[in-house]
Design an enzyme around this catalytic site. Sequence first.
Site, PDB file in Angstrom:
ATOM      1  CG  LEU A  86      -4.578  -5.308 -18.370  1.00 56.87           C
ATOM      2  CD1 LEU A  86      -3.213  -5.090 -17.722  1.00 56.87           C
ATOM      3  CD2 LEU A  86      -4.466  -5.305 -19.894  1.00 56.87           C
ATOM      4  CB  ALA A 114      -1.798  -3.205 -14.035  1.00 62.00           C
ATOM      5  N   GLY A 166      -6.010   0.125  -9.311  1.00 63.69           N
ATOM      6  CA  GLY A 166      -5.893  -0.279  -7.912  1.00 63.69           C
ATOM      7  C   GLY A 166      -6.098   0.849  -6.921  1.00 63.69           C
ATOM      8  CD  GLU A 167      -2.375   4.283  -6.016  1.00 65.75           C
ATOM      9  OE1 GLU A 167      -1.450   3.864  -5.303  1.00 65.75           O
ATOM     10  OE2 GLU A 167      -2.311   5.353  -6.640  1.00 65.75           O
ATOM     11  CB  THR A 208      -6.449  -9.590 -10.865  1.00 65.29           C
ATOM     12  OG1 THR A 208      -6.399  -9.176 -12.228  1.00 65.29           O
ATOM     13  CG2 THR A 208      -6.014 -11.038 -10.762  1.00 65.29           C
ATOM     14  CG  PHE A 230      -1.788  -1.258   1.298  1.00 68.06           C
ATOM     15  CD1 PHE A 230      -2.654  -1.615   0.282  1.00 68.06           C
ATOM     16  CD2 PHE A 230      -1.684  -2.083   2.405  1.00 68.06           C
ATOM     17  CE1 PHE A 230      -3.405  -2.779   0.366  1.00 68.06           C
ATOM     18  CE2 PHE A 230      -2.426  -3.254   2.488  1.00 68.06           C
ATOM     19  CZ  PHE A 230      -3.278  -3.597   1.475  1.00 68.06           C
ATOM     20  N   GLY A 283       0.346  -8.573  -4.173  1.00 69.00           N
ATOM     21  CA  GLY A 283      -0.965  -9.161  -3.931  1.00 69.00           C
ATOM     22  C   GLY A 283      -1.982  -8.691  -4.947  1.00 69.00           C
TER      23      GLY A 283
END
Lengths: 316, 734
Positions: free
Chosen positions: B620, B515, B694-695, B624, B245, B472
């Site tokens: 993608l 990514a 992710g953010e 995930t 993180f 992760g």
Amino acid sequence: MKSFTYEKANSPAAAASAAVRTTNAKFIAGGTNLLDLMKLEIETPAHLIDVNGLGFDKIEPTPEGGLCIGALVRNTTLAADERVRRDYGLLSRALLAGASGQLRNKATTAGNLLQRTRCPYFYDTNQPCNKRNPGSGCAAIGGVTRQHAVIGSSDACIATHPSDMAIAMRALDASVQTVRSDGTTRNIPIADLHRLPGDTPHIETTLAAGELITSVTLPKPVGGTHIYRKVRDRASYAFALVSVGAIVQRDGTGRVAVGGIAHKPWRVEAAEAEMQRGAKAVASRLLDGARPTRDNAFKLALVERTLAAVLTDAKG
Amino acid sequence: MKFDTPATTNPIDQLKIIGHATSRIDGPLKTTGRATYAYEWHDVVSSPAYGYIVGAAIAKGRIASMDLSRAKVAPGVIAIVTAENAGKLGKGNYNTAKLLGGPEIDHYHQAVAVVVAETFEQARAAAQLVQVSYSATTGAFDLSAGRDGAAKPRGRGDDQPDTSVGDFPGAFAAAPVQLDATYTTPDQAHAMMEPHASMVAWDDDKLTLWTSNQMIAWTTGDVAKTLGLPKDNVRLISPFIGGGFGGKLFLRSDAILAALGARAANRPVKVAMQRPLMFNNTTHRPATIQRIRIGADRDGKITAIGHESWSGNLPEGRPETAVQQTRLLYAGENRMTALRLAMLDLPEGNAMRAPGEAPGMMALEIAMDEMAERLNLDPVEFRARNDTQVDPEHPSRPFSQRQLVACMKTGAERFGWSARNAEPGKRREGRWLVGMGMAAAFRNNLLMKSGARVRLDRSGTVTVETDMTDIGTGSYTIIAQTAAEMMGLPLEKVVVRLGDSSFPVSAGSGGQFGANNSTSGVYAACVKLREAVAQKLGFNSADVAFLDGQVSSGNRSVPLGQAASDSELMAEDSIEYGDLAKTHQQSTFGAHFVELGVDVATAEIRVRRMLAVCAAGRVLNPKTARSQVIGAMTMGVGAALMEELAVDKRTGFFVNHDLAGYEVPVHADIPHQDTIFLDETDPMSSPMKAKGIGELGLCGVAAALANAIYNATGIRVRDYPITLDKLLHRMPDT
């Protein structure tokens, strides 16, 4: 963690006498609190007396119609016991509101009563703490105190007792049976077990040196609606900001013990006389003399409001 | 490969493997305990010694004296390293405070010693015998007290402390509808599951560091710089990371102390930071005070928008860039932002998931809710009326893709937003006051150079090597999918090796840039490998197809592995970016919707439903990506309701420095979470046409909760976290 010696006790009296024979000895049962504290050197026993082999793992009816709970009965077992769930629902609910499944599997009845405060200043050995290091002062007073006591505290300590189970035990008028180092036994009403901090916050109970809890006895069931309401910031796995354990009878009389606000389970029998008049009347007697901090003054309103909700729930 | 013109059709667009909801290929390793985390390299070093860190007991001052005599003779002790005997140490590029303090102390729990012993228990026991006496000095620990004295920080690139367009003060003063409100966000901890942990083995003047780190090249460089070694003498290995993180972007004390301890002990040493040290020894997201002013005309068109943010840090530290999104998210001709930085002697503030936007959106998106109410507009409609398809500061610069309005409208439809009662405090179900809230989601998309090496063997297996990390997030999986798509292979024929400084330098994991950039680097390497294969097999590379393990052109088809029949084929390349991020603003967008209940008696807040709609380029791997977004939503619940590093303002430390005191959500706090990804490809971002996700999933969540709490209760809290004590005194009678 400091090095320590270890023995496994064969009998309660042997355990109690070993505890006074050896300097700085501690009993260990589930270890869920003691081991953590030892790793941080908040507790530094020189000798551990393992009492796990002593039996004390049964829940048995008493001749008076109550239940005698062995000191080593695990929290999980106690919460799931059919008689407890039927007749002492408050106890089962309080147990299940505490800790996690894994911890409850290990934690014992006596150990739960004797667990130590979660005050963060107690946990940080860089900070002064009269409970950890008598006479060093209290870093919590004037510090971050949202979780701390609002009543019964002293200028030496504003820590709370963290147990959920003890709140139920207090409301149920449980008593604690012990054996002392000379082999004699005694019976301690739960109200007399835990002490207020006063000038000696490191002395948390009225147990004598080496005195071992062997069982906790519940008197005959009193009926009523049993509610344990634990209020916290997250839904699980957190200590109570405030918890209310109540037994409410059909006529609106009953009992109330409160957690998260004092150095011991907080119950004021005189306040219970006000139950039929409602939460405000009870809370005002229960919290008479409260000395909250700026951070935790909200607990006073929270006790009253939680109690009001509990009394409403009890009416069904 | 230089990416400087918009992507056209390429092999990724086949979407045979990319775009599919593939389970993580490293999942079985993790669920069976075979993934080697930093502390678990038991087969590599059979008998390491153990280091235990001693943290400073004061926040600011000096070590007056240190007595190691008792610790030195404690059972099993091999060595004790302090600043006095460590030798000369440099300081890395990425850490503000020194990683081994003394004699000056810069913050609480700054490492002052590492005790090395035969066993972990011996090291721990001996560490507690180290006697340090301090001479403490007063420090500054209170951001609100430091606000007035806060200074203008240095700018960095496009990140300037002050921005201004048009006449903000004039337009704000003239606006018929105004909001001027101040919001606060607390210091927050990463609180990842795996603590910082490292093992170091020296071989002469070279060292190998097994650690848990998101940015291999940065950290390799900082190890070398701190220890005064050539970079080539440092090998860093970090293939599995138990959460970061942003807390593991940088070199931290565990790694340096393992290196110093191993040198002093003359044998390999491992150090795991003890949990109670993690909150004050490492970095955290700094607290902010944010003032937001918005002026609008009566139709709900923003005419003036201003956002100022104050945060604190150690000298040489950076501000939390909480105004970042306000420069881009909404239209408005007159605008200003300002960052101010107070010097504080708290532990080092630094990046945590979505630095800037996460706390910035916590404030801005409450402000937007407040404005919508003043304008008597639905919050979705108000935001939609202020959409902009161009950078509001530079109208000639369009967004590469911007589907904010579509995210909000899709979310509103799917969530049943129309059932929300705009009048707060009106919906009661039993003991619960129920409310709904929403917020926009926004996070910039960052482009970073990223490299990879690919090898083809005779069995037709492709091995990818890059120093990219998987914290992760699923990096292993999307990289495998990329190589499989490019080389026409099933996923099982791709091996991915990550997190090793001997591999090509990648973008690493941070800023939601991992990514898109790391897969683009793999894409670039695979393009080269395809050329090498075609050449080797005698194809004209222009029309050759890679499909089902075969390389074919016209009616000739050859198994891929045949290209490596005599020797392995290898290709290496990087993706590098041209000016597309300058000509086009690249950002990711979304919308968060929340329904929650507030207990009418206790003001306990329990979330009932959550939905995130995201538009962030090509997805993608929907599985995930969804995991990233629901994890971020969970973190947003923590930010809204419970996460706060509680500062003792007298002595200057975070008091709740363990996982009992620093509460993050548990399972019981998290309800059903839905995610929707809008169909999008962004040809400006990369050949993958993907962006970060992710953010994005975090930005706006907490404000959506805050807005839902307001809708449920009519109580507006502008001070995070929104705990029950902030509501209780204004709750209705039960």
